[in-house]
Design a protein around this motif. Structure first.
Motif, PDB file in Angstrom:
ATOM      1  N   ALA A 128       0.834  -1.207   0.000  1.00  0.00           N
ATOM      2  CA  ALA A 128       0.000   0.000   0.000  1.00  0.00           C
ATOM      3  C   ALA A 128       0.870   1.259   0.000  1.00  0.00           C
ATOM      4  O   ALA A 128       0.542   2.246  -0.677  1.00  0.00           O
ATOM      5  CB  ALA A 128      -0.948  -0.010   1.198  1.00  0.00           C
ATOM      6  N   HIS A 129       1.988   1.225   0.725  1.00  0.00           N
ATOM      7  CA  HIS A 129       2.928   2.359   0.695  1.00  0.00           C
ATOM      8  C   HIS A 129       3.486   2.556  -0.707  1.00  0.00           C
ATOM      9  O   HIS A 129       3.567   3.686  -1.200  1.00  0.00           O
ATOM     10  CB  HIS A 129       4.083   2.137   1.673  1.00  0.00           C
ATOM     11  CG  HIS A 129       3.745   2.451   3.088  1.00  0.00           C
ATOM     12  ND1 HIS A 129       4.318   1.760   4.138  1.00  0.00           N
ATOM     13  CD2 HIS A 129       2.923   3.349   3.659  1.00  0.00           C
ATOM     14  CE1 HIS A 129       3.854   2.237   5.284  1.00  0.00           C
ATOM     15  NE2 HIS A 129       2.993   3.197   5.017  1.00  0.00           N
ATOM     16  N   GLU A 130       3.889   1.452  -1.333  1.00  0.00           N
ATOM     17  CA  GLU A 130       4.474   1.527  -2.674  1.00  0.00           C
ATOM     18  C   GLU A 130       3.517   2.161  -3.678  1.00  0.00           C
ATOM     19  O   GLU A 130       3.942   2.867  -4.585  1.00  0.00           O
ATOM     20  CB  GLU A 130       4.874   0.127  -3.165  1.00  0.00           C
ATOM     21  CG  GLU A 130       6.076  -0.442  -2.448  1.00  0.00           C
ATOM     22  CD  GLU A 130       6.289  -1.930  -2.742  1.00  0.00           C
ATOM     23  OE1 GLU A 130       5.497  -2.534  -3.504  1.00  0.00           O
ATOM     24  OE2 GLU A 130       7.265  -2.479  -2.187  1.00  0.00           O
ATOM     25  N   GLN A 131       2.229   1.930  -3.502  1.00  0.00           N
ATOM     26  CA  GLN A 131       1.234   2.489  -4.423  1.00  0.00           C
ATOM     27  C   GLN A 131       0.698   3.837  -3.953  1.00  0.00           C
ATOM     28  O   GLN A 131      -0.182   4.408  -4.587  1.00  0.00           O
ATOM     29  CB  GLN A 131       0.083   1.498  -4.621  1.00  0.00           C
ATOM     30  CG  GLN A 131       0.489   0.260  -5.388  1.00  0.00           C
ATOM     31  CD  GLN A 131      -0.683  -0.664  -5.664  1.00  0.00           C
ATOM     32  OE1 GLN A 131      -1.851  -0.345  -5.425  1.00  0.00           O
ATOM     33  NE2 GLN A 131      -0.380  -1.852  -6.186  1.00  0.00           N
ATOM     34  N   ALA A 133      -1.125   4.507  -1.384  1.00  0.00           N
ATOM     35  CA  ALA A 133      -2.489   4.405  -0.877  1.00  0.00           C
ATOM     36  C   ALA A 133      -2.580   4.509   0.642  1.00  0.00           C
ATOM     37  O   ALA A 133      -3.679   4.547   1.191  1.00  0.00           O
ATOM     38  CB  ALA A 133      -3.099   3.081  -1.322  1.00  0.00           C
ATOM     39  N   LEU A 134      -1.436   4.561   1.295  1.00  0.00           N
ATOM     40  CA  LEU A 134      -1.391   4.575   2.760  1.00  0.00           C
ATOM     41  C   LEU A 134      -0.407   5.648   3.197  1.00  0.00           C
ATOM     42  O   LEU A 134       0.677   5.780   2.616  1.00  0.00           O
ATOM     43  CB  LEU A 134      -0.931   3.194   3.265  1.00  0.00           C
ATOM     44  CG  LEU A 134      -0.830   2.986   4.765  1.00  0.00           C
ATOM     45  CD1 LEU A 134      -2.223   3.015   5.407  1.00  0.00           C
ATOM     46  CD2 LEU A 134      -0.171   1.643   5.058  1.00  0.00           C
ATOM     47  N   ARG A 135      -0.788   6.406   4.198  1.00  0.00           N
ATOM     48  CA  ARG A 135       0.120   7.448   4.684  1.00  0.00           C
ATOM     49  C   ARG A 135       1.465   6.804   5.045  1.00  0.00           C
ATOM     50  O   ARG A 135       1.507   5.704   5.598  1.00  0.00           O
ATOM     51  CB  ARG A 135      -0.488   8.233   5.837  1.00  0.00           C
ATOM     52  CG  ARG A 135      -0.949   7.417   6.995  1.00  0.00           C
ATOM     53  CD  ARG A 135      -1.674   8.209   8.064  1.00  0.00           C
ATOM     54  NE  ARG A 135      -0.784   9.182   8.660  1.00  0.00           N
ATOM     55  CZ  ARG A 135      -1.199  10.262   9.308  1.00  0.00           C
ATOM     56  NH1 ARG A 135      -2.485  10.500   9.470  1.00  0.00           N
ATOM     57  NH2 ARG A 135      -0.332  11.099   9.810  1.00  0.00           N
ATOM     58  N   PRO A 136       2.565   7.470   4.734  1.00  0.00           N
ATOM     59  CA  PRO A 136       3.883   6.843   4.861  1.00  0.00           C
ATOM     60  C   PRO A 136       4.333   6.567   6.292  1.00  0.00           C
ATOM     61  O   PRO A 136       5.208   5.736   6.509  1.00  0.00           O
ATOM     62  CB  PRO A 136       4.823   7.833   4.177  1.00  0.00           C
ATOM     63  CG  PRO A 136       4.095   9.122   4.145  1.00  0.00           C
ATOM     64  CD  PRO A 136       2.631   8.799   4.134  1.00  0.00           C
ATOM     65  N   ASP A 137       3.729   7.220   7.275  1.00  0.00           N
ATOM     66  CA  ASP A 137       4.166   7.035   8.659  1.00  0.00           C
ATOM     67  C   ASP A 137       3.377   5.952   9.396  1.00  0.00           C
ATOM     68  O   ASP A 137       3.562   5.742  10.589  1.00  0.00           O
ATOM     69  CB  ASP A 137       4.111   8.360   9.423  1.00  0.00           C
ATOM     70  CG  ASP A 137       2.775   9.076   9.321  1.00  0.00           C
ATOM     71  OD1 ASP A 137       1.886   8.597   8.574  1.00  0.00           O
ATOM     72  OD2 ASP A 137       2.611  10.121   9.973  1.00  0.00           O
TER      73      ASP A 137
END
Length: 194
Positions: A128-131, A133-137
């Motif tokens: 999800a981080h790679e795309q 779609a999710l906050r990085p922290d």
């Protein structure tokens, strides 16, 4: 598979379902005799599969975690990683709502199954981080801790509708998205994956 093994597997599944229902209705004081009766087996069958009540409770916890692990494993192949992660969180919250497992609070969780869930969740979060779609922290541990939140919050609401957990799930999911996110005030907790 031999008939004996098939019978043993069937009995084990019946016992787990009966025990979960019995514990849900009567708490951890539910008797082995009542569990056996509900499963349609003798007490000796219960003790052959689960020498102690703690073994039975641990098996229920393991089966619930392994069910979710299978869902996570399947979602790792989804094209939309963000949707996959949020589907997993929703599935965990829905299953918790459908099956009152409050009797399991404080029960020992099988470490290997829990670590497997943490690893799978870390992979879902990474994708999800790679795309984007999710906050990085946000970490896998953050998501793991939030999975139980919707139902926990609803447990404090008097006369809550059966679907109220969905409201709090939506708030949580929106908070996990990167749009409009502000920096989190504290670092994440240590992970569960060991």
């Amino acid at each position: 598979m031999s008939p004996l093994r098939a019978d043993a597997a069937r009995n084990r599944a019946l016992l787990l379902a009966a025990a979960a229902d019995e514990f849900d209705e009567h708490g951890l004081d539910a008797s082995v005799a009542d569990i056996a009766r509900r499963a349609g087996v003798g007490k000796g069958t219960v003790f052959r599969h689960f020498p102690t009540k703690d073994d039975l409770i641990a098996a229920i916890v393991r089966s619930r975690i392994e069910e979710l692990n299978a869902v996570a494993e399947e979602l790792l192949t989804a094209d939309d990683a963000g949707a996959a992660l949020f589907t997993f969180v929703e599935t965990a919250a829905r299953r918790q709502q459908e099956r009152d497992l409050s009797f399991l609070r404080g029960a020992a969780s099988p470490i290997d199954a829990q670590q497997r869930m943490a690893t799978l969740l870390d992979r879902l979060v990474e994708r999800a981080h790679e795309q984007g779609a999710l906050r990085p922290d946000v970490t896998g541990t953050d998501v793991l801790l939030l999975m139980c939140a919707p139902n926990h919050v609803v447990s404090f609401a008097p006369d809550a509708s059966p679907d109220l957990w969905r409201r709090y799930l939506a708030i949580i999911v929106d908070g996990l998205r990167p749009e409009g996110a502000r920096p989190l005030p504290e670092p994440p907790p240590a992970g569960f994956s060991g």
